[in-house]
Structure formats: C-alpha cells, structure tokens
Design a protein around this motif. Structure first.
Motif, PDB file in Angstrom:
ATOM      1  N   ARG A 128       2.359   2.159  -2.792  1.00 47.09           N
ATOM      2  CA  ARG A 128       2.042   2.849  -1.540  1.00 47.09           C
ATOM      3  C   ARG A 128       0.969   3.918  -1.752  1.00 47.09           C
ATOM      4  NH1 ARG A 128       4.659   0.019   2.571  1.00 47.09           N
ATOM      5  NH2 ARG A 128       6.879  -0.212   2.128  1.00 47.09           N
ATOM      6  N   ILE A 129       0.303   4.250  -0.656  1.00 46.28           N
ATOM      7  CA  ILE A 129      -0.503   5.463  -0.556  1.00 46.28           C
ATOM      8  C   ILE A 129       0.078   6.285   0.585  1.00 46.28           C
ATOM      9  CG2 ILE A 129      -2.760   6.477  -0.068  1.00 46.28           C
ATOM     10  CD1 ILE A 129      -4.055   3.961  -1.119  1.00 46.28           C
ATOM     11  N   GLY A 130       0.419   7.531   0.306  1.00 41.78           N
ATOM     12  CA  GLY A 130       0.853   8.457   1.343  1.00 41.78           C
ATOM     13  C   GLY A 130      -0.254   9.457   1.617  1.00 41.78           C
ATOM     14  N   ARG A 131      -0.346   9.924   2.850  1.00 42.35           N
ATOM     15  CA  ARG A 131      -1.439  10.819   3.228  1.00 42.35           C
ATOM     16  C   ARG A 131      -0.935  11.960   4.101  1.00 42.35           C
ATOM     17  NH1 ARG A 131      -4.560  10.723   8.507  1.00 42.35           N
ATOM     18  NH2 ARG A 131      -2.609  11.869   8.789  1.00 42.35           N
ATOM     19  N   ILE A 132      -1.405  13.177   3.809  1.00 43.51           N
ATOM     20  CA  ILE A 132      -1.115  14.328   4.673  1.00 43.51           C
ATOM     21  C   ILE A 132      -2.411  15.108   4.892  1.00 43.51           C
ATOM     22  CG2 ILE A 132       1.320  14.541   4.044  1.00 43.51           C
ATOM     23  CD1 ILE A 132      -0.984  17.122   2.659  1.00 43.51           C
ATOM     24  N   CYS A 133      -2.455  15.896   5.966  1.00 36.52           N
ATOM     25  CA  CYS A 133      -3.600  16.767   6.249  1.00 36.52           C
ATOM     26  C   CYS A 133      -3.279  18.174   5.753  1.00 36.52           C
ATOM     27  CB  CYS A 133      -3.895  16.814   7.743  1.00 36.52           C
ATOM     28  SG  CYS A 133      -4.299  15.209   8.478  1.00 36.52           S
ATOM     29  N   THR A 134      -4.241  18.825   5.123  1.00 35.45           N
ATOM     30  CA  THR A 134      -3.980  20.158   4.584  1.00 35.45           C
ATOM     31  C   THR A 134      -3.839  21.216   5.678  1.00 35.45           C
ATOM     32  OG1 THR A 134      -6.354  20.561   4.288  1.00 35.45           O
ATOM     33  CG2 THR A 134      -5.154  19.635   2.414  1.00 35.45           C
ATOM     34  N   VAL A 135      -4.298  20.933   6.911  1.00 35.20           N
ATOM     35  CA  VAL A 135      -4.154  21.907   8.004  1.00 35.20           C
ATOM     36  C   VAL A 135      -2.785  21.819   8.672  1.00 35.20           C
ATOM     37  CG1 VAL A 135      -6.618  21.997   8.510  1.00 35.20           C
ATOM     38  CG2 VAL A 135      -5.173  20.330   9.701  1.00 35.20           C
ATOM     39  N   ASP A 136      -1.974  20.874   8.272  1.00 35.35           N
ATOM     40  CA  ASP A 136      -0.667  20.641   8.901  1.00 35.35           C
ATOM     41  C   ASP A 136       0.189  21.907   8.830  1.00 35.35           C
ATOM     42  OD1 ASP A 136       1.753  19.556   9.815  1.00 35.35           O
ATOM     43  OD2 ASP A 136       1.381  17.639   8.823  1.00 35.35           O
ATOM     44  N   VAL A 198      -2.604  -4.495 -15.140  1.00 41.44           N
ATOM     45  CA  VAL A 198      -3.960  -4.753 -14.656  1.00 41.44           C
ATOM     46  C   VAL A 198      -4.481  -3.491 -13.983  1.00 41.44           C
ATOM     47  CG1 VAL A 198      -3.624  -7.236 -14.313  1.00 41.44           C
ATOM     48  CG2 VAL A 198      -3.120  -5.632 -12.445  1.00 41.44           C
ATOM     49  N   ILE A 199      -5.783  -3.472 -13.733  1.00 38.50           N
ATOM     50  CA  ILE A 199      -6.423  -2.398 -12.977  1.00 38.50           C
ATOM     51  C   ILE A 199      -7.006  -2.986 -11.699  1.00 38.50           C
ATOM     52  CG2 ILE A 199      -8.258  -0.670 -12.921  1.00 38.50           C
ATOM     53  CD1 ILE A 199      -6.229   0.147 -14.903  1.00 38.50           C
ATOM     54  N   CYS A 200      -6.699  -2.369 -10.567  1.00 36.30           N
ATOM     55  CA  CYS A 200      -7.317  -2.744  -9.299  1.00 36.30           C
ATOM     56  C   CYS A 200      -8.141  -1.566  -8.785  1.00 36.30           C
ATOM     57  CB  CYS A 200      -6.258  -3.123  -8.260  1.00 36.30           C
ATOM     58  SG  CYS A 200      -5.670  -4.841  -8.377  1.00 36.30           S
ATOM     59  N   ALA A 201      -9.276  -1.870  -8.170  1.00 41.34           N
ATOM     60  CA  ALA A 201     -10.161  -0.842  -7.617  1.00 41.34           C
ATOM     61  C   ALA A 201     -10.172  -0.950  -6.096  1.00 41.34           C
ATOM     62  CB  ALA A 201     -11.572  -1.002  -8.171  1.00 41.34           C
ATOM     63  N   TYR A 202     -10.181   0.204  -5.422  1.00 41.01           N
ATOM     64  CA  TYR A 202     -10.126   0.244  -3.959  1.00 41.01           C
ATOM     65  C   TYR A 202     -11.202   1.182  -3.421  1.00 41.01           C
ATOM     66  CZ  TYR A 202      -5.498  -1.601  -5.016  1.00 41.01           C
ATOM     67  OH  TYR A 202      -4.464  -2.353  -5.513  1.00 41.01           O
ATOM     68  N   SER A 203     -11.733   0.829  -2.283  1.00 39.92           N
ATOM     69  CA  SER A 203     -12.734   1.657  -1.613  1.00 39.92           C
ATOM     70  C   SER A 203     -12.045   2.769  -0.825  1.00 39.92           C
ATOM     71  CB  SER A 203     -13.578   0.795  -0.668  1.00 39.92           C
ATOM     72  OG  SER A 203     -14.267   1.591   0.268  1.00 39.92           O
ATOM     73  N   ILE A 204     -12.422   4.016  -1.092  1.00 39.46           N
ATOM     74  CA  ILE A 204     -11.868   5.141  -0.337  1.00 39.46           C
ATOM     75  C   ILE A 204     -12.231   5.018   1.140  1.00 39.46           C
ATOM     76  CG2 ILE A 204     -11.947   7.646  -0.018  1.00 39.46           C
ATOM     77  CD1 ILE A 204     -10.359   6.758  -2.459  1.00 39.46           C
ATOM     78  N   GLU A 205     -13.440   4.516   1.425  1.00 40.10           N
ATOM     79  CA  GLU A 205     -13.835   4.328   2.822  1.00 40.10           C
ATOM     80  C   GLU A 205     -12.911   3.341   3.532  1.00 40.10           C
ATOM     81  OE1 GLU A 205     -17.941   4.787   0.726  1.00 40.10           O
ATOM     82  OE2 GLU A 205     -15.911   4.165   0.179  1.00 40.10           O
ATOM     83  N   ASP A 206     -12.526   2.267   2.840  1.00 40.07           N
ATOM     84  CA  ASP A 206     -11.622   1.281   3.443  1.00 40.07           C
ATOM     85  C   ASP A 206     -10.245   1.890   3.711  1.00 40.07           C
ATOM     86  OD1 ASP A 206     -13.658  -0.547   3.288  1.00 40.07           O
ATOM     87  OD2 ASP A 206     -12.824  -1.663   1.583  1.00 40.07           O
ATOM     88  N   ILE A 207      -9.769   2.704   2.774  1.00 43.69           N
ATOM     89  CA  ILE A 207      -8.461   3.345   2.948  1.00 43.69           C
ATOM     90  C   ILE A 207      -8.501   4.306   4.131  1.00 43.69           C
ATOM     91  CG2 ILE A 207      -6.743   4.849   1.873  1.00 43.69           C
ATOM     92  CD1 ILE A 207      -7.703   3.750  -0.853  1.00 43.69           C
ATOM     93  N   ASP A 208      -9.558   5.105   4.199  1.00 46.06           N
ATOM     94  CA  ASP A 208      -9.714   6.056   5.301  1.00 46.06           C
ATOM     95  C   ASP A 208      -9.782   5.335   6.641  1.00 46.06           C
ATOM     96  OD1 ASP A 208     -10.303   8.754   6.382  1.00 46.06           O
ATOM     97  OD2 ASP A 208     -12.271   7.887   6.807  1.00 46.06           O
ATOM     98  N   GLN A 209     -10.501   4.223   6.674  1.00 42.85           N
ATOM     99  CA  GLN A 209     -10.610   3.435   7.904  1.00 42.85           C
ATOM    100  C   GLN A 209      -9.256   2.898   8.334  1.00 42.85           C
ATOM    101  OE1 GLN A 209     -13.166   3.044   9.818  1.00 42.85           O
ATOM    102  NE2 GLN A 209     -12.748   1.248  11.087  1.00 42.85           N
ATOM    103  N   ALA A 210      -8.457   2.447   7.377  1.00 46.79           N
ATOM    104  CA  ALA A 210      -7.136   1.909   7.704  1.00 46.79           C
ATOM    105  C   ALA A 210      -6.240   2.986   8.308  1.00 46.79           C
ATOM    106  CB  ALA A 210      -6.494   1.317   6.451  1.00 46.79           C
ATOM    107  N   PHE A 211      -6.212   4.162   7.705  1.00 52.65           N
ATOM    108  CA  PHE A 211      -5.379   5.236   8.236  1.00 52.65           C
ATOM    109  C   PHE A 211      -5.855   5.698   9.618  1.00 52.65           C
ATOM    110  CE2 PHE A 211      -3.897   6.275   3.779  1.00 52.65           C
ATOM    111  CZ  PHE A 211      -2.552   6.058   4.047  1.00 52.65           C
ATOM    112  N   ASP A 258      -1.874  -2.146   8.533  1.00 55.38           N
ATOM    113  CA  ASP A 258      -2.906  -2.663   7.634  1.00 55.38           C
ATOM    114  C   ASP A 258      -2.489  -2.499   6.178  1.00 55.38           C
ATOM    115  OD1 ASP A 258      -4.310  -3.168   9.897  1.00 55.38           O
ATOM    116  OD2 ASP A 258      -6.007  -1.851   9.440  1.00 55.38           O
ATOM    117  N   VAL A 259      -2.755  -3.526   5.384  1.00 53.71           N
ATOM    118  CA  VAL A 259      -2.476  -3.497   3.948  1.00 53.71           C
ATOM    119  C   VAL A 259      -3.765  -3.166   3.204  1.00 53.71           C
ATOM    120  CG1 VAL A 259      -1.751  -4.877   1.967  1.00 53.71           C
ATOM    121  CG2 VAL A 259      -0.581  -5.131   4.169  1.00 53.71           C
ATOM    122  N   ILE A 260      -3.679  -2.273   2.233  1.00 53.01           N
ATOM    123  CA  ILE A 260      -4.847  -1.886   1.440  1.00 53.01           C
ATOM    124  C   ILE A 260      -5.020  -2.895   0.308  1.00 53.01           C
ATOM    125  CG2 ILE A 260      -5.961  -0.041   0.159  1.00 53.01           C
ATOM    126  CD1 ILE A 260      -5.259   0.648   3.084  1.00 53.01           C
TER     127      ILE A 260
END
Length: 299
Positions: A128-136, A198-211, A258-260
């Motif tokens: 998983r990726i969890g996300r929070i905003c620092t202004v929360d 294994v190592i997998c690489a992910y685009s930060i832009e894609d993750i941001d777009q999904a959220f 959406d799945v990353i």
C-alpha cells in the motif's frame, strides 16, 4: 533535536541541547506519548519523518498494537489514523512529497498490510501507499476530531502484468523527487511468499494523479463540493452539511479504486538473482553533465 528510544522496553524521548546534553522535552510544541514515536523493542519497525517543525511517525503492528500513522510533535494538532484504516501494517518507508504551493505538501507512507480476502493460494499481504496532507488539522467534534481528514490509501502492484507472479510484501521504499515539484520515482523492494526479491519503479506523477482523480473504493455517489481528502488551505471543519458528508466519506472510504502499477508494468530487469536486503537510490551528475538515477542494492 528530539531523540526517542526503546529505553529497555519503556520508550522515552529527550531533547538534545547543544549536541551534548539530553534533557526532558520542552518547548511550545505538543508531543505524543513516546510509545507512539519509538517502539519498545527494535523488532517492531517504526518510521519518523520531520517536516516544518512537526514530526510524523508510523508504527508497525504487533500484538497489542494495531499500527498507526500519527503527527507526534509540533505546533499543529496531533492526529492519528483510525484503527479501521490499517490492517496490521508493516511500514517500509515514508517520504515528503513537495509542492510549489506549501499547503499542498503531502507525506506518503509505504507499507504492507493484511489481505483479509486472500484465498488459500494467495499471499496474505498487500502493498500500500498511504497519503496525508501536512496542513491537516483534524475533523469536527462529532467526526474525526483527533484523526486525519486527508488520509487515503492505494494498492500497489509489483509483478508481471496481471499474471499470478506478483510480489505483495513491500520491504523497503526509496523515493527520489525534484525539489518543490511533485515529480520523481519511487523504488520499492518487494518479496513474495518464497522469499524471492525484486525492485519495482513507480512514477510519482502517476501516483499523484491516482490520488487526485480515482474513484473511492465502495463509494459511488457524486462528491458534493470539494473532493474528499484533498489538501486545502484550511480544512473543512466548520460543521456544515457538506463538510460532515465529506468527512464521512473519508472515514468509511479512504481507499481509492485505481491500482498503482510499476513503470513498464513489470519489475526492473536486474543483473542478479541474489536476495536483495537493502536498497539506496541517488541522483548523480555524470561527466557528460547529465543527471542519472543510480540504484545501490545490498544482498
């Protein structure tokens, strides 16, 4: 500087003064219990990340502790995840996601958690990726008063397309981002039930777009007003009808649909079959004046 440690099974925090003297924590900031920052034993993995005078801490699950993501120090309100949002999480890393607009700064937490719907032939974990905003600053008195109002999570896949060859246990996460820009690469170290890594690489832009755009899992109604969970200058905590509804949406539907998936929809083609135990990434300047991402692997 705040220093926290296991303290022989009874976690404690101190303030380091002049790089030499340890004193009790003082100052204007609030601080959570030391047990929310440091585990009682080194075997319980924890992560702490400072940002703009605040400290954010993630504690992995063990018997008697469900695991959590918290703001544990600073002038802002101390917040936490709801217990139902995380299922026995085991944290692998965390990273600040910068933005040109300070109020849009986010923190990503990377972890694996229990897969309650796993079949007999499936692994019991999901990455998983969890996300929070620092202004929360939390919700209203009746709903999410001391909890995040911006927490969202997404499933992360690492494997060859939609085949059964998937790696669901995230062991470590390393992020390279551009300064003040939501761009970069996430490198995740994954293992499967047979111990192969294994190592997998992910685009930060894609993750941001999904959220930012994905539907929320289990929620099909249209959003009223602003999208739930987004970073705003001041959280919607006034108690209006729409505010309460959006808080309820986040409370019961924090996961996006959406799945990353990794860049290339497959793990990196590495020149080794050895078991990888550690990964470090850096951006280096080559003799041709070009910048390259370099991945260092420990086996």
């Amino acid at each position: 500087m705040i220093i926290c440690g296991t303290n022989a099974g009874s976690p404690r925090c101190w303030m380091l003064v002049n790089d030499t003297v340890l004193t009790d924590v003082q100052g204007n900031g609030q601080i959570a219990s030391a047990s929310d920052i440091s585990p009682p034993y080194p075997s319980q993995k924890s992560i702490s990340l400072p940002s703009d005078g605040s400290l954010y801490s993630a504690m992995s699950s063990v018997t008697g502790h469900p695991g959590s993501i918290r703001r544990t120090f600073g002038s802002q309100k101390l917040l936490k995840t709801e217990n139902v949002w995380l299922l026995n999480p085991q944290f692998a890393g965390a990273a600040i996601m910068p933005s040109t607009l300070k109020y849009k700064e986010e923190i990503y937490f990377f972890f694996s958690e229990l897969n309650k719907t796993a079949r007999v032939d499936e692994e019991p974990y999901r990455a998983r990726i969890g996300r929070i905003c620092t202004v929360d600053e939390g919700g209203i008195k009746a709903l999410l008063a001391d909890s995040w109002t911006t927490f969202m999570k997404a499933r992360v896949m690492c494997g060859a397309g939609n085949t059964q060859q998937q790696y669901n246990n995230m062991k470590q996460a390393v992020v390279l981002t551009a300064q003040d820009k939501r761009a970069g690469v996430l490198y995740g170290l994954f293992s499967n039930a047979w111990g192969r890594t294994v190592i997998c690489a992910y685009s930060i832009e894609d993750i941001d777009q999904a959220f930012s755009t994905s539907k929320l899992k289990g929620y099909s109604s249209p959003f009223v007003g602003s999208r739930p969970g987004m970073c705003v200058r001041k959280n919607s905590t006034t108690g209006g009808h729409n505010d309460i509804k959006n808080l309820g949406v986040i409370r019961y539907h924090p996961e996006i649909e959406d799945v990353i998936r990794p860049v290339g929809v497959a793990p990196l083609d590495l020149p080794t079959d050895d078991q990888i135990t550690h990964a470090v990434a850096d951006i280096v300047l080559a003799v041709n004046d070009e910048h390259y991402s370099v991945l260092y692997l420990g086996t």
